[in-house]
Design a protein around this motif. Structure first.
Motif, short mmCIF file in Angstrom:
data_model
loop_
_atom_site.label_atom_id
_atom_site.label_comp_id
_atom_site.label_asym_id
_atom_site.label_seq_id
_atom_site.Cartn_x
_atom_site.Cartn_y
_atom_site.Cartn_z
N GLY A 191 0.64 -1.38 0.06
CA GLY A 191 0.00 -0.04 0.00
C GLY A 191 0.75 1.51 0.16
O GLY A 191 2.00 1.17 -0.35
N SER A 192 0.14 2.36 0.56
CA SER A 192 0.79 3.65 0.45
C SER A 192 1.33 4.13 1.70
O SER A 192 0.77 3.75 2.95
CB SER A 192 -0.15 4.59 -0.13
N HIS A 193 2.54 4.74 1.84
CA HIS A 193 3.34 5.29 3.17
C HIS A 193 3.54 6.51 3.07
O HIS A 193 3.91 7.12 2.04
CB HIS A 193 4.41 4.14 3.43
N ASP A 194 3.41 7.36 3.91
CA ASP A 194 4.00 8.62 4.40
C ASP A 194 5.03 8.71 5.39
O ASP A 194 4.80 8.48 6.56
CB ASP A 194 2.80 9.49 4.62
N VAL A 195 6.30 9.09 4.98
CA VAL A 195 7.29 9.13 6.19
C VAL A 195 7.67 10.80 6.14
O VAL A 195 7.79 11.30 5.09
CB VAL A 195 8.43 8.44 5.65
N LYS A 196 7.62 11.26 7.26
CA LYS A 196 7.60 12.82 7.45
C LYS A 196 8.74 12.94 8.77
O LYS A 196 8.62 12.17 9.67
CB LYS A 196 6.34 13.23 8.01
N GLY A 197 9.26 13.79 8.24
CA GLY A 197 10.40 14.44 9.29
C GLY A 197 10.53 15.92 9.30
O GLY A 197 10.35 16.53 8.53
N GLY A 198 10.80 16.42 10.59
CA GLY A 198 10.87 17.87 10.71
C GLY A 198 11.68 18.24 12.08
O GLY A 198 12.23 17.57 12.76
N PHE A 199 11.54 19.64 12.15
CA PHE A 199 12.31 20.18 13.40
C PHE A 199 11.48 21.24 13.89
O PHE A 199 10.57 21.96 13.14
CB PHE A 199 13.53 20.58 13.32
#
Length: 206
Positions: free
Chosen positions: A175-183
């Motif tokens: 399926g679909s995946h969302d990988v998110k990183g931030g500061f």
């Protein structure tokens, strides 16, 4: 409110303003002496939104909402001598960007700054006989003078820098995946004095 395009399909603006004034004739507790509390607020906002190129949006806004108040130091103040005319400056600036960096990558960035303060909150006299008193042996009451020190204004400011990157992946069978990183970097600063407030309380305690 007022808004619309500045440059077709590229730059838009929005602005809004409000003025309000309230008056509350409410007598002091315990003594029943008359006092009128007033509150005046002038609010104004300007926002610009631009699309420099496809899939990239920039936005900046400025907001100011200063308030002027006439009021006693506390809800339990019982004497007209405790009434002050104070100002509450309040401004905010925000700038952000969001955009598509590729077929699967989306990013955002933001900077914000807020300044808020107290002006004229308290007394100005250095005479010891103009010290505030708070009763301790009966119903709570404050009298004789404003409580804080008007000559030492207080500020409560903050600043924020933040950003994020998102990656969208589609895998066969999973399926679909969302990988998110931030500061985020958030800094809050509070300054104040109130030396007369400390001195007066020491005298009242004695």
């Amino acid at each position: 409110t007022l808004g619309g395009p500045i440059l077709r399909d590229r730059l838009w603006f929005f602005t809004a303003g409000r003025w309000s004034q309230t008056t509350d004739p409410n007598p002091f507790p315990q003594t029943g002496l008359p006092v009128t509390r007033t509150n005046e607020n002038k609010r104004w906002e300007l926002k610009l939104t631009g699309t420099a190129w496809d899939n990239h949006t920039f936005q900046g806004s400025y907001f100011t909402s200063p308030t002027e108040q006439t009021r006693p130091s506390f809800d339990f103040s019982i004497d007209p001598a405790t009434v002050v005319n104070r100002e509450l400056p309040n401004t905010r600036f925000v700038a952000n960007w969001r955009g598509v960096l590729g077929s699967r990558v989306f990013a955002t960035a933001q900077y914000s700054q807020k300044e808020f303060g107290f002006r004229g909150t308290g007394g100005t006299s250095t005479d010891i006989f103009d010290s505030p008193f708070i009763t301790l042996t009966q119903d709570l009451g404050h009298y004789n003078a404003p409580y804080f020190d008007s000559t030492h204004p207080e500020d409560r400011n903050n600043e924020q820098i933040a950003g994020s990157v998102s990656y969208f992946a589609t895998t066969e069978g999973f399926g679909s995946h969302d990988v998110k990183g931030g500061f985020e970097r958030y800094r809050s600063r509070r300054t104040g004095g109130n030396s007369l407030f400390l001195f007066a309380n020491d005298f009242a305690a004695r």
